[in-house]
Design a protein around this motif. Structure first.
Motif: not given
Length: 229
Positions: A1-15, A173-175, A181-183
């Protein structure tokens, strides 16, 4: 949907910090009507239908034509797709109300008001349960309180969403998690800027939430759902 990039562990914590802030953690209670605001995840319709069947409302309403996240997704309106989900689960068709013209959250609120007005249901309306995706809870609450044409403060407003964690939320449905995280980032951005535009009531955003938001923005990976106003 928005590119399907990898989400790092640090970014997951932020999210996760943003995710928890965007959820209001209301306890679901009996209301006059359950209003589902259109989106691209049919699990919100399933969740709302289950609440209705469990006796949590007298009416089940779905609002939405086609929005940013559903453009070209279905050959029917969001409301019609969600209504069919509810009927399949056993909700009586005569207890379902459809609003099929809204293309954004503000219209979901105002257009639903007018549909209820046409059906002479406003005068007896004292409580409403709003349903959306978890990372949209705060956004739909702030929008409802601003955009409801009547006196929103006179209503008992509850907000809820399918009880699914951020990590487990991705599906067909949501990707991907990156899409979710983008949404999420785009939704928080709207909570930040929409009050000045007159679209929502203002909210206090803790410094840690703002910090995590900025960290995610600086990666350059999560701006796909941002909007210019």
């Amino acid at each position: 949907m928005f590119g399907g990039l990898t989400v790092t562990d640090e970014e997951t914590d932020f999210a996760l910090t943003l995710w928890d802030y965007m959820m209001l953690h209301h306890k679901v209670k009996k209301s006059d009507i359950i209003l589902v605001l259109g989106n691209h995840d049919t699990r919100t319709a399933e969740y709302a239908a289950k609440l209705f069947l469990d006796g949590y409302a007298d009416w089940l309403m779905f609002s939405g034509d086609e929005g940013v996240l559903t453009k070209g997704k279905w050959d029917k309106t969001e409301a019609e797709v969600f209504g069919e989900v509810a009927i399949t689960m056993g909700v009586p068709k005569e207890k379902i109300i459809l609003e099929t013209k809204a293309t954004n959250t503000g219209q979901n609120v105002s257009f639903s008001y007018h549909v209820l007005q046409e059906r002479d249901l406003l005068e007896s309306l004292r409580s409403v349960t709003l349903i959306q995706m978890p990372h949209m809870e705060r956004r739909i609450y702030t929008t409802f309180m601003k955009q409801w044409p009547g006196d929103a403060t006179a209503l008992n407003v509850t907000v809820s969403s399918p009880p699914i964690s951020m990590i487990n939320y991705p599906n067909d449905h949501v990707g991907t998690l990156h899409d979710v995280v983008t949404v999420l980032v785009g939704s928080l951005y709207r909570v930040k800027v929409y009050p000045k535009a007159g679209f929502q009531i203002p909210q206090h955003i803790p410094k840690v939430v703002c910090w995590c938001f900025e960290k995610l923005i600086k990666t350059g990976k999560y701006s796909g759902h941002m909007i210019k106003i």
